[in-house]
Design an enzyme around this catalytic site. Structure first.
Site, short mmCIF file in Angstrom:
data_model
loop_
_atom_site.label_atom_id
_atom_site.label_comp_id
_atom_site.label_asym_id
_atom_site.label_seq_id
_atom_site.Cartn_x
_atom_site.Cartn_y
_atom_site.Cartn_z
N GLY A 19 1.01 -1.18 0.13
CA GLY A 19 0.01 -0.19 0.11
C GLY A 19 1.07 1.18 0.16
O GLY A 19 2.24 1.58 0.09
N VAL A 20 0.17 2.16 0.14
CA VAL A 20 1.00 4.11 0.35
C VAL A 20 1.40 4.47 1.44
O VAL A 20 0.02 3.68 2.21
CB VAL A 20 0.09 4.45 -0.66
CG1 VAL A 20 1.12 6.37 -1.40
CG2 VAL A 20 0.42 3.87 -2.49
N ILE A 27 2.38 3.69 7.33
CA ILE A 27 2.79 2.51 7.68
C ILE A 27 3.33 1.23 6.68
O ILE A 27 4.05 -0.32 7.39
CB ILE A 27 1.17 1.73 7.34
CG1 ILE A 27 0.92 2.65 9.43
CG2 ILE A 27 0.65 -0.24 7.80
CD1 ILE A 27 -0.78 2.62 9.40
N GLU A 33 1.85 -1.12 -7.08
CA GLU A 33 1.20 -0.22 -7.62
C GLU A 33 1.87 1.50 -7.41
O GLU A 33 2.09 2.24 -8.72
CB GLU A 33 -0.77 0.41 -7.34
CG GLU A 33 -0.73 0.68 -6.26
CD GLU A 33 -2.14 1.65 -5.67
OE1 GLU A 33 -3.30 1.19 -7.19
OE2 GLU A 33 -2.05 2.13 -4.44
#
Length: 347
Positions: free
Chosen positions: A263-264, A267, A289
């Site tokens: 994810g981005v 975290i 992504e």
């Protein structure tokens, strides 16, 4: 690639904005602020304010790869110039306009956006506005720090405006892999079988007659820095790394490990850092992504051997370090269209 642009008119941002009319649907490059245009959308916002001050309506449909930077979403939202917005946004001014009902918005799966656009479900695109590191008279466009849905926008739009951003070096050539699948019922399998498979072109190839002008700029991506991991995010990262290490030990994950999707944000940065520092996690690849700050250090350390994504969503200092070490990192990074990076079939 050759960079001769003698046949492409050089425009000011305001001259470029004059190509955009009220009600137009415009596809902008950018996936996160990475690779998003800056000068032209700001000029469109100025034009919208001038038109509205003269009593004339001026709003456009705004379609991008994902969220973008303040010079695009923020400027257009503050100018009340957004008729509708898709597929994703994270700008506070645009969010306020959406929540007040002033701007129509719909969310959609990022990998499906290009196909929906090609089908015509989003309307007729009058223009694609694209950030590039280089462009030539043959219609070859070298993108910058993202691909997103830029290739599709350029293919379906009537005209193309290029924001030639000299902040990004032409040595980026070779970083991208531009591939656009056929639409159903003619689609074949997407031939990506490992993260490093190259299946397309390093440059975006368009009809050169569509390119109506080039606007020069020299501006960094509008990406804020990531926070250093704190005790909470460190613990989250260690928990994830320990869990995956235990799954390897129990043979539920192969000893060679598997590609990671990340994810981005802070975290995700902490989790990747913990994976890299855990001695029981072998070097691994990413099919994701975005590539963000922690990935670059892990690549230099040999913990991540390859990263496939659609954008380099990194802080300005990290991007500067990438450009100083581009010959090495180009061997370990590939940027693809979001239709491929976020494709559920491949994942």
């Amino acid at each position: 690639m050759s960079t001769q642009t003698s046949r492409i008119p050089e425009l000011s941002a305001d001259e470029a904005a004059a190509f955009i009319a009220n009600g137009d649907i415009v596809g902008f490059s950018g996936f996160t602020p990475a690779g998003a245009t800056k000068e032209i959308p700001s000029a469109i916002a100025r034009r919208a304010k001038a038109e509205q001050a003269a009593g004339r309506e001026f709003k456009i449909g705004v379609v991008t790869g994902a969220s973008t930077g303040d010079s695009l979403d923020g400027e257009l939202a503050r100018a009340n110039a957004v008729l509708f917005r898709t597929p994703y946004q994270s700008d506070k001014y645009l969010r306020a306009a959406i929540n007040k009902g002033e701007t129509r918005f719909f969310d959609m799966h990022l990998s499906m956006l290009p196909q929906m656009a090609r089908y015509g479900f989003l309307g007729k695109f009058s223009c694609a506005i694209v950030e590039a590191a280089a462009v030539n008279d043959n219609g070859e466009i070298l993108l910058t720090t993202s691909v997103g849905a830029t290739n599709t926008f350029c293919h379906i739009a009537d005209k193309i405006l290029v924001e030639l951003n000299e902040y990004h070096p032409e040595e980026l050539n070779g970083l991208h892999d531009i591939y656009e699948p056929l639409d159903p019922p003619h689609r074949r399998e997407v031939p990506v079988y490992k993260c490093s498979d190259r299946i397309g072109s390093p440059v975006l190839k368009v009809d050169p007659k569509k390119i109506v002008g080039v606007v020069r700029s020299n501006r960094a991506d509008e990406i804020g820095g990531f926070k250093e991991p704190d005790e909470v995010t460190k613990q989250i990262g260690e928990n994830v790394a320990s869990f995956l290490a235990s799954e390897i030990k129990l043979n539920r994950i192969p000893q060679s490990f598997l590609p990671i999707q990340s994810g981005v944000g802070n975290i995700a940065n902490a989790v990747l850092g913990a994976l890299g520092s855990n001695p029981n996690i072998p070097p691994f690849e990413m099919y994701s992504e975005v590539i963000q700050d922690s990935v670059i250090d892990l690549m230099r350390n040999g913990d991540i051997t390859f990263g496939s994504a659609t954008s380099l969503t990194v802080s300005p200092p990290v991007l500067k370090s990438i450009y100083e070490d581009l010959a090495f990192l180009k061997k370990h990074i590939m940027l693809r269209p979001q239709e491929i990076s976020n494709n559920p079939e491949i994942v």
